[in-house]
Scaffold this active site. Structure first.
Site, mmCIF file in Angstrom:
data_model
loop_
_atom_site.group_PDB
_atom_site.id
_atom_site.type_symbol
_atom_site.label_atom_id
_atom_site.label_comp_id
_atom_site.label_asym_id
_atom_site.label_seq_id
_atom_site.Cartn_x
_atom_site.Cartn_y
_atom_site.Cartn_z
ATOM 1 N N GLU A 59 -4.096 38.833 3.979
ATOM 2 C CA GLU A 59 -5.239 38.184 3.326
ATOM 3 C C GLU A 59 -5.069 38.133 1.818
ATOM 4 O O GLU A 59 -5.459 37.163 1.176
ATOM 5 C CB GLU A 59 -6.558 38.877 3.699
ATOM 6 N N THR A 65 -2.671 30.682 -1.609
ATOM 7 C CA THR A 65 -1.287 30.406 -1.200
ATOM 8 C C THR A 65 -1.280 29.953 0.263
ATOM 9 O O THR A 65 -2.062 30.465 1.063
ATOM 10 C CB THR A 65 -0.421 31.676 -1.378
ATOM 11 N N TYR A 142 -14.670 37.361 0.034
ATOM 12 C CA TYR A 142 -13.939 36.672 1.096
ATOM 13 C C TYR A 142 -13.020 37.657 1.836
ATOM 14 O O TYR A 142 -13.028 37.749 3.070
ATOM 15 C CB TYR A 142 -13.102 35.504 0.537
ATOM 16 N N ASP A 160 -13.549 30.692 3.331
ATOM 17 C CA ASP A 160 -12.557 30.176 2.377
ATOM 18 C C ASP A 160 -12.686 28.653 2.324
ATOM 19 O O ASP A 160 -13.632 28.071 2.863
ATOM 20 C CB ASP A 160 -11.141 30.618 2.774
ATOM 21 N N CYS A 219 -10.770 14.403 14.605
ATOM 22 C CA CYS A 219 -12.076 14.658 15.225
ATOM 23 C C CYS A 219 -12.005 14.560 16.747
ATOM 24 O O CYS A 219 -12.757 15.246 17.442
ATOM 25 C CB CYS A 219 -13.120 13.693 14.675
ATOM 26 N N CYS A 222 -11.497 17.938 18.159
ATOM 27 C CA CYS A 222 -12.299 19.037 17.599
ATOM 28 C C CYS A 222 -13.359 19.521 18.586
ATOM 29 O O CYS A 222 -14.115 18.724 19.131
ATOM 30 C CB CYS A 222 -12.979 18.563 16.318
HETATM 31 N N1 ADE Z 1 -5.926 31.888 5.385
HETATM 32 C C1 ADE Z 1 -6.492 33.002 4.905
HETATM 33 N N2 ADE Z 1 -6.451 33.991 5.809
HETATM 34 C C2 ADE Z 1 -5.829 33.498 6.897
HETATM 35 C C3 ADE Z 1 -5.472 34.005 8.161
HETATM 36 N N3 ADE Z 1 -5.747 35.261 8.463
HETATM 37 N N4 ADE Z 1 -4.860 33.200 9.024
HETATM 38 C C4 ADE Z 1 -4.591 31.938 8.684
HETATM 39 N N5 ADE Z 1 -4.879 31.386 7.525
HETATM 40 C C5 ADE Z 1 -5.496 32.153 6.628
#
Ligand code: ADE
Length: 369
Positions: A59, A65, A142, A160, A219, A222
């Site tokens: 995380e 990134t 977050y 996020d 979509c 989804c």
């Molecule tokens: N972006 C941020 N945390 C993530 C996660 N655990 N898996 C995939 N994308 C992410």
């Protein structure tokens, strides 16, 4: 929740997208996730218990990134520092070197500080609540939500950019970001699956990353297309609404490429501030008033010649152009204090952040060793 004037719940495909109390929204999302979840190096497989160290490390790396960029770094980091005790005990230079190229280096400094705090204050175990996690270095709302949900199955959400896109489309939330964060969080909490909060968090991330994408949402695939208010209006791409960004200023600098035999002079940035503690080429400070034709200060006397072109790099708050100046001193010249001679052959492993690697590339292209 703010909606645009043309759209209210009454006009959506169904009158209320998944009344929260029914759990139907979470059930649809989780059923989709069980079939389409991404296999990612830090993720526990179905039935496995997530490792808080891996969840935390991933995380922090995934802040700002992409998943694709993080993958190899995560694997290498784990082989160097397999657990929080190993990371806490590592010298900071080793941690910064392993992070080199990922950017946002304060994350690496905080990561190291956090590992030490987990060892010193928590006996090597991560706190298992959002509140406990938030008290640690580098863990904001977050990340605390993500770790609490994914590693400890707490009733927490991790909002996020992906989740913001999904939720603002689902409800056609017209408040511009970042002000909309409060509404998005409330909307996400309202849908949370009480029995599988960790999977719910990861399912939302996957939905945002693979289906509800910024410019080409799929979509038709989804699980939430039925109740999606933006889909009903056909204006998915209008969400999320974002407050206008301020233009980034352009700064300039000059860097020194000082060669001695088969070595180049390197230094380390001061511990605090931008790229703090990272390996660097010596050079000027980076300012809006600096001119590219101003040579950098040199800690050793040498005649400097500017190499053609400049290196360009974008930071969060400014863009940077740097001219590179080559000089040479006699082989065997001692390095000045706080500098060292790095063999050119090993430069790729020296831990230069991308901005300095670009300057080095420019220098090597202009005057191959
Ligand atoms: N972006 C941020 N945390 C993530 C996660 N655990 N898996 C995939 N994308 C992410």
């Amino acid at each position: 929740m703010t909606r645009t004037r043309t759209q209210g719940r009454a006009q959506a495909a169904s009158p209320d997208p998944y009344p929260p109390s029914t759990g139907a929204g979470a059930a649809a999302l989780l059923a989709w996730y069980d079939r389409h979840r991404r296999r990612l190096p830090w993720r526990a497989l179905p039935g496995e218990v997530a490792d808080p160290y891996r969840v935390w490390l991933s995380e922090i790396m995934l802040q700002q990134t992409t998943v694709a960029a993080v993958g190899p770094y995560f694997t290498r980091f784990l082989s160097l520092f397999p657990n929080v005790a190993a990371l806490a005990d590592a010298p900071s230079e080793a941690v910064m070197r392993a992070w080199a190229g990922l950017g946002y280096y304060s994350r690496a400094r905080n990561l190291h500080a956090c590992a030490k705090a987990v060892m010193a204050a928590h006996g090597g175990r991560f706190p298992d609540t959002e509140e406990g996690l938030r008290a640690l270095p580098g863990i904001g709302p977050y990340t605390a939500g993500a770790i609490a949900a994914i590693a400890f199955n707490r009733q927490a959400v991790a909002v996020d950019g992906n989740v913001e896109r999904v939720m603002t489309r689902l409800h056609r939330i017209a408040t511009p970001l970042p002000a909309a964060k409060v509404e998005v969080r409330a909307a996400t909490l309202a849908l949370l699956a009480p029995d599988r909060p960790g999977d719910f968090a990861q399912a939302l991330m996957d939905l945002g990353a693979t289906i509800c994408t910024p410019t080409t949402p799929a979509c038709g695939l989804c699980p939430w297309s039925g109740p999606c208010a933006a889909r009903a209006q056909g204006d998915m791409l209008a969400f999320p609404v974002k407050a206008p960004k301020r233009a980034r200023p352009l700064r300039h600098g000059s860097a020194l490429w000082l060669v001695s035999g088969a070595n180049v002079l390197l230094t380390r940035r001061p511990p605090k501030g931008l790229l703090g503690g990272m390996v660097a080429l010596p050079g000027s400070s980076w300012t809006v008033t600096h001119r590219l034709d101003q040579p950098p200060p040199s800690p050793l006397p040498a005649r400097l010649a500017r190499l053609p072109g400049h290196a360009a790099h974008g930071f969060t708050h400014f863009d940077l152009h740097v001219s590179v100046w080559r000089g040479e001193v006699a082989d065997g010249t001692p390095a000045p204090p706080d500098h060292w001679w790095e063999p050119l052959a090993g430069l790729a492993q020296a831990g230069l952040p991308t901005v300095f690697a670009k300057m080095a590339q420019l220098a090597i292209a202009a005057a191959p060793p």
